[in-house]
Design a protein around this motif. Structure first.
Motif, short mmCIF file in Angstrom:
data_model
loop_
_atom_site.label_atom_id
_atom_site.label_comp_id
_atom_site.label_asym_id
_atom_site.label_seq_id
_atom_site.Cartn_x
_atom_site.Cartn_y
_atom_site.Cartn_z
N ILE A 71 0.85 -1.20 0.00
CA ILE A 71 0.00 0.00 0.00
C ILE A 71 0.88 1.25 0.00
O ILE A 71 1.89 1.30 0.69
CB ILE A 71 -0.92 0.00 1.24
CG1 ILE A 71 -1.89 -1.18 1.19
CG2 ILE A 71 -1.68 1.32 1.37
CD1 ILE A 71 -2.58 -1.46 2.51
N ALA A 72 0.49 2.24 -0.79
CA ALA A 72 1.15 3.55 -0.78
C ALA A 72 0.23 4.56 -0.10
O ALA A 72 -0.99 4.51 -0.30
CB ALA A 72 1.47 3.99 -2.21
N GLN A 91 5.36 2.23 -4.71
CA GLN A 91 5.38 2.85 -3.39
C GLN A 91 6.46 3.91 -3.22
O GLN A 91 6.46 4.65 -2.23
CB GLN A 91 5.52 1.78 -2.29
CG GLN A 91 6.74 0.90 -2.40
CD GLN A 91 6.48 -0.39 -3.14
OE1 GLN A 91 5.88 -0.37 -4.22
NE2 GLN A 91 6.90 -1.50 -2.58
N ARG A 92 7.35 4.01 -4.19
CA ARG A 92 8.42 5.00 -4.06
C ARG A 92 7.94 6.44 -4.24
O ARG A 92 8.70 7.38 -4.02
CB ARG A 92 9.57 4.66 -4.99
CG ARG A 92 10.40 3.49 -4.46
CD ARG A 92 11.48 3.04 -5.40
NE ARG A 92 10.93 2.31 -6.55
CZ ARG A 92 11.67 1.73 -7.48
NH1 ARG A 92 12.99 1.78 -7.41
NH2 ARG A 92 11.11 1.09 -8.49
N VAL A 93 6.66 6.62 -4.59
CA VAL A 93 6.09 7.98 -4.55
C VAL A 93 6.17 8.51 -3.11
O VAL A 93 6.38 9.70 -2.89
CB VAL A 93 4.61 8.02 -5.05
CG1 VAL A 93 4.52 7.66 -6.52
CG2 VAL A 93 3.70 7.13 -4.22
N GLU A 116 15.33 4.86 -9.86
CA GLU A 116 16.61 5.00 -9.15
C GLU A 116 16.42 5.39 -7.68
O GLU A 116 17.37 5.43 -6.91
CB GLU A 116 17.48 6.06 -9.85
CG GLU A 116 17.87 5.68 -11.28
CD GLU A 116 18.59 6.81 -12.00
OE1 GLU A 116 18.83 7.87 -11.38
OE2 GLU A 116 18.90 6.63 -13.19
N ARG A 117 15.18 5.69 -7.32
CA ARG A 117 14.87 6.10 -5.95
C ARG A 117 14.85 4.86 -5.04
O ARG A 117 14.38 3.80 -5.45
CB ARG A 117 13.51 6.80 -5.92
CG ARG A 117 13.25 7.69 -4.70
CD ARG A 117 11.89 8.37 -4.80
NE ARG A 117 11.77 9.14 -6.03
CZ ARG A 117 10.64 9.27 -6.71
NH1 ARG A 117 9.53 8.67 -6.30
NH2 ARG A 117 10.62 9.99 -7.81
N PRO A 118 15.35 4.98 -3.82
CA PRO A 118 15.41 3.80 -2.94
C PRO A 118 14.03 3.37 -2.42
O PRO A 118 13.09 4.17 -2.40
CB PRO A 118 16.29 4.27 -1.79
CG PRO A 118 16.07 5.75 -1.74
CD PRO A 118 15.91 6.18 -3.17
N PHE A 119 13.95 2.12 -1.99
CA PHE A 119 12.78 1.63 -1.29
C PHE A 119 12.95 1.95 0.20
O PHE A 119 14.03 2.35 0.65
CB PHE A 119 12.61 0.12 -1.51
CG PHE A 119 12.11 -0.24 -2.89
CD1 PHE A 119 10.75 -0.22 -3.17
CD2 PHE A 119 13.01 -0.60 -3.89
CE1 PHE A 119 10.29 -0.55 -4.45
CE2 PHE A 119 12.55 -0.93 -5.16
CZ PHE A 119 11.18 -0.91 -5.45
N ILE A 120 11.91 1.74 0.97
CA ILE A 120 11.91 2.16 2.38
C ILE A 120 12.98 1.45 3.21
O ILE A 120 13.57 2.07 4.11
CB ILE A 120 10.50 1.97 3.01
CG1 ILE A 120 10.43 2.65 4.39
CG2 ILE A 120 10.11 0.51 3.08
CD1 ILE A 120 10.61 4.15 4.38
#
Length: 318
Positions: free
Chosen positions: A160-161, A230-232, A296-300
């Motif tokens: 979930i985002a 979810q990277r938003v 390219e953005r990291p995950f949590i």
């Protein structure tokens, strides 16, 4: 009219102005309006028996679709149980929105009331005297917000985002623990966009539901064939971290100046004040989250690990 008569009218007037509600057999009195948004409002209410105070979210539904959206929010509150995510105390619907012209219904969500208000409120107060938060406090709050996001992003059977993470959607407990709230924008994290129509639909929804100065670049211009995930929320998380240091999102400053937030977000440029009392390590953590290309953005999990590294460095210096 004698004084006694006027006094009685004034008393009756006071009684009449206070709204009373019955939600699943529990009686509440409305004390004051705490806030209003585009789709809902929040009132401070009191249980007439226990005298305990709650925040009552009221969502007006003008259609069956609105009712489904409100029910979806209620369902998210019910299933997302985490110490840093707000709990749902009770809920109900009154009326029924249908095809009849002007027919509306209202969803009532009883939520805990946090006296300290939101992180946004707290930062606004401190901003008047440029009373910067201590780096250790910032990273503690940030770490707990990360844990709430991890719970959402790791949720099974479907990730979930939140999609509207911002300082105004984080409450603070008496001990300054962050509580993620407003699950009305929550949605399945992974969205497959197949064509211009899908892209436009998500872009319009994001413009409606996701605050501009915390919104990820891929939601400003949704590509016709892509996957949004979810990277938003990681982008928004970077904006929240910046705001904890400098009281506002880096793009609030752009907006207030009258410049294009859209262009600033897509460029990915982030300016840190020269008189900054924070180490470059924390600035790097912001940059780590604010990567324009979502692939390219990291995950949590990577953000949590990076945060631990920064915390260890700061504690070692101290």
């Amino acid at each position: 009219m004698n004084t006694l008569g006027l006094s009685m009218i004034l008393k009756m007037g006071c009684i009449c102005t206070k709204e009373h509600l019955n939600i699943n057999g529990i009686k509440y009195v409305v004390l004051e309006r705490l806030g209003e948004g585009g789709f809902s409002c929040v009132d401070l209410v009191e249980n007439t028996t226990t005298k305990k105070k709650y925040a009552l979210k009221r969502i007006t539904c003008h259609s069956i679709e609105d009712q489904k959206t409100a029910m979806q929010e209620i369902n998210y509150y019910k299933k997302l149980r985490h110490p840093n995510i707000i709990e749902l105390v009770d809920s109900t619907f009154k009326g029924s929105a249908d095809i009849v012209v002007h027919a509306t219904s209202e969803a009532f969500l009883v939520l805990p009331y946090y006296k300290r208000g939101t992180l946004h409120d707290y930062l606004t107060l401190r901003s008047f005297n440029k009373n910067y938060l201590d780096a250790k406090d910032i990273l503690r709050i940030f770490s707990e917000v990360c844990e709430a996001l991890k719970f959402l992003h790791d949720f099974t059977p479907e990730s979930i985002a939140h999609r509207d993470l911002k300082t105004a959607n984080i409450c603070l407990t008496e001990h300054a623990d962050p509580i993620l709230m407003d699950l009305g924008s929550c949605a399945p994290a992974k969205v497959q966009i197949c064509g211009a129509q899908d892209a436009q639909k998500l872009q319009d929804l994001a413009a409606e539901r996701c605050s501009m100065t915390y919104r990820a670049p891929e939601l400003f211009h949704v590509e016709s064939y892509c996957v949004i995930d979810q990277r938003v929320d990681i982008w928004s998380l970077g904006c929240v971290l910046y705001a904890m240091m400098y009281f506002k999102s880096p793009y609030d400053i752009i907006y207030e100046r009258g410049d294009s937030v859209n262009l600033a977000v897509i460029s990915g440029t982030v300016h840190f004040p020269q008189e900054a009392p924070f180490s470059e390590d924390i600035h790097d953590l912001v940059r780590y989250c604010l990567v324009v290309n979502p692939s390219e953005r990291p995950f949590i999990d990577a953000v949590i690990e990076k945060t631990k590294e920064v915390k260890n460095k700061i504690e070692t210096i101290v």
